[in-house]
Design a protein around this motif. Sequence first.
Motif, PDB file in Angstrom:
ATOM      1  N   GLY A  80       5.751  -3.648  -5.949  1.00 26.91           N
ATOM      2  CA  GLY A  80       5.922  -2.429  -6.723  1.00 26.91           C
ATOM      3  C   GLY A  80       4.769  -1.448  -6.596  1.00 26.91           C
ATOM      4  N   THR A  81       3.899  -1.650  -5.605  1.00 21.78           N
ATOM      5  CA  THR A  81       2.756  -0.769  -5.371  1.00 21.78           C
ATOM      6  C   THR A  81       2.885  -0.168  -3.984  1.00 21.78           C
ATOM      7  N   TRP A  82       2.559   1.136  -3.886  1.00 19.07           N
ATOM      8  CA  TRP A  82       2.656   1.828  -2.611  1.00 19.07           C
ATOM      9  C   TRP A  82       1.396   2.641  -2.378  1.00 19.07           C
ATOM     10  N   PHE A  83       1.180   3.006  -1.140  1.00 22.26           N
ATOM     11  CA  PHE A  83       0.105   3.929  -0.803  1.00 22.26           C
ATOM     12  C   PHE A  83       0.551   5.332  -1.184  1.00 22.26           C
ATOM     13  N   VAL A  84      -0.385   6.157  -1.637  1.00 24.66           N
ATOM     14  CA  VAL A  84      -0.090   7.544  -1.982  1.00 24.66           C
ATOM     15  C   VAL A  84       0.529   8.248  -0.776  1.00 24.66           C
ATOM     16  N   GLN A  85       0.007   7.972   0.418  1.00 27.33           N
ATOM     17  CA  GLN A  85       0.527   8.605   1.630  1.00 27.33           C
ATOM     18  C   GLN A  85       1.999   8.288   1.854  1.00 27.33           C
ATOM     19  N   ASP A  86       2.452   7.142   1.355  1.00 26.30           N
ATOM     20  CA  ASP A  86       3.869   6.779   1.486  1.00 26.30           C
ATOM     21  C   ASP A  86       4.723   7.524   0.471  1.00 26.30           C
ATOM     22  N   MET A  87       4.138   7.889  -0.643  1.00 29.02           N
ATOM     23  CA  MET A  87       4.885   8.531  -1.714  1.00 29.02           C
ATOM     24  C   MET A  87       5.017  10.047  -1.512  1.00 29.02           C
ATOM     25  N   ILE A  88       3.963  10.682  -1.004  1.00 30.86           N
ATOM     26  CA  ILE A  88       3.988  12.130  -0.819  1.00 30.86           C
ATOM     27  C   ILE A  88       5.129  12.495   0.139  1.00 30.86           C
ATOM     28  N   GLY A  89       5.938  13.437  -0.278  1.00 31.55           N
ATOM     29  CA  GLY A  89       7.066  13.872   0.546  1.00 31.55           C
ATOM     30  C   GLY A  89       8.392  13.242   0.178  1.00 31.55           C
ATOM     31  N   PRO A 111      10.013   4.333  -0.739  1.00 33.63           N
ATOM     32  CA  PRO A 111       9.413   5.067   0.379  1.00 33.63           C
ATOM     33  C   PRO A 111      10.098   4.806   1.720  1.00 33.63           C
ATOM     34  N   GLU A 112      10.634   3.606   1.905  1.00 33.55           N
ATOM     35  CA  GLU A 112      11.322   3.296   3.166  1.00 33.55           C
ATOM     36  C   GLU A 112      12.535   4.202   3.368  1.00 33.55           C
ATOM     37  N   ALA A 113      13.229   4.523   2.278  1.00 28.10           N
ATOM     38  CA  ALA A 113      14.400   5.402   2.351  1.00 28.10           C
ATOM     39  C   ALA A 113      14.027   6.869   2.128  1.00 28.10           C
ATOM     40  N   GLY A 114      12.789   7.128   1.697  1.00 24.78           N
ATOM     41  CA  GLY A 114      12.332   8.497   1.492  1.00 24.78           C
ATOM     42  C   GLY A 114      12.764   9.124   0.186  1.00 24.78           C
ATOM     43  N   VAL A 115      13.113   8.292  -0.823  1.00 23.33           N
ATOM     44  CA  VAL A 115      13.587   8.838  -2.092  1.00 23.33           C
ATOM     45  C   VAL A 115      12.904   8.194  -3.297  1.00 23.33           C
ATOM     46  N   MET A 116      12.894   8.949  -4.382  1.00 24.60           N
ATOM     47  CA  MET A 116      12.468   8.457  -5.682  1.00 24.60           C
ATOM     48  C   MET A 116      13.515   8.931  -6.673  1.00 24.60           C
TER      49      MET A 116
END
Length: 172
Positions: A94-103, A154-159
């Motif tokens: 349940g933790t991600w890199f900020v770089q993975d979240m931006i966008g 992040p793998e699918a590019g959505v939140m």
Amino acid sequence: MLQPFLEAGRIVGTHGVKGELRIEPWCDSADFLSKFHTLYWDSNGASSVQVLSSRVHKRLLLAYLEGVTSATQGDSMRGRVLYLRRADVKLPEGTWFVQDMIGLTVLDYDSGKEYGKLTDILKTGANDVYEITALDGKTYLLPSIPQVVLERNPEAGVMKIRPIKGIFDDED
């Protein structure tokens, strides 16, 4: 697609005369960055460098890198970005890199409506705050709390979110 190499920090200067580098961490902390024995000079991992030793000093990492033996050599590297290899990091579930979240594309959990893109993550005392930039360029701030942010992928590019009343619409 998640990048195999991530920006870890930037060389901001030297410490002393023997080539010890001052590195501004772009990850959680200088302590986190101190755990790496190999860093990379480029975003594709083609050029690696060994970390001979490192230590935390205030909010910076002081490090001796292979091949850097003088302050003059170190000064010539000022401004260079160092990268880490994603495979070398074990993140908690349940933790991600900020770089993975931006966008990430931000969608309504219930309706699928698109609100915009996640453009920044602000660190606050209690919880992070996500900056969402809508298609019209307007920005919104969204608390990163479980009641609002229901799914990050992040793998699918959505939140997917369920926003609090008043964040995207004007309250009456």
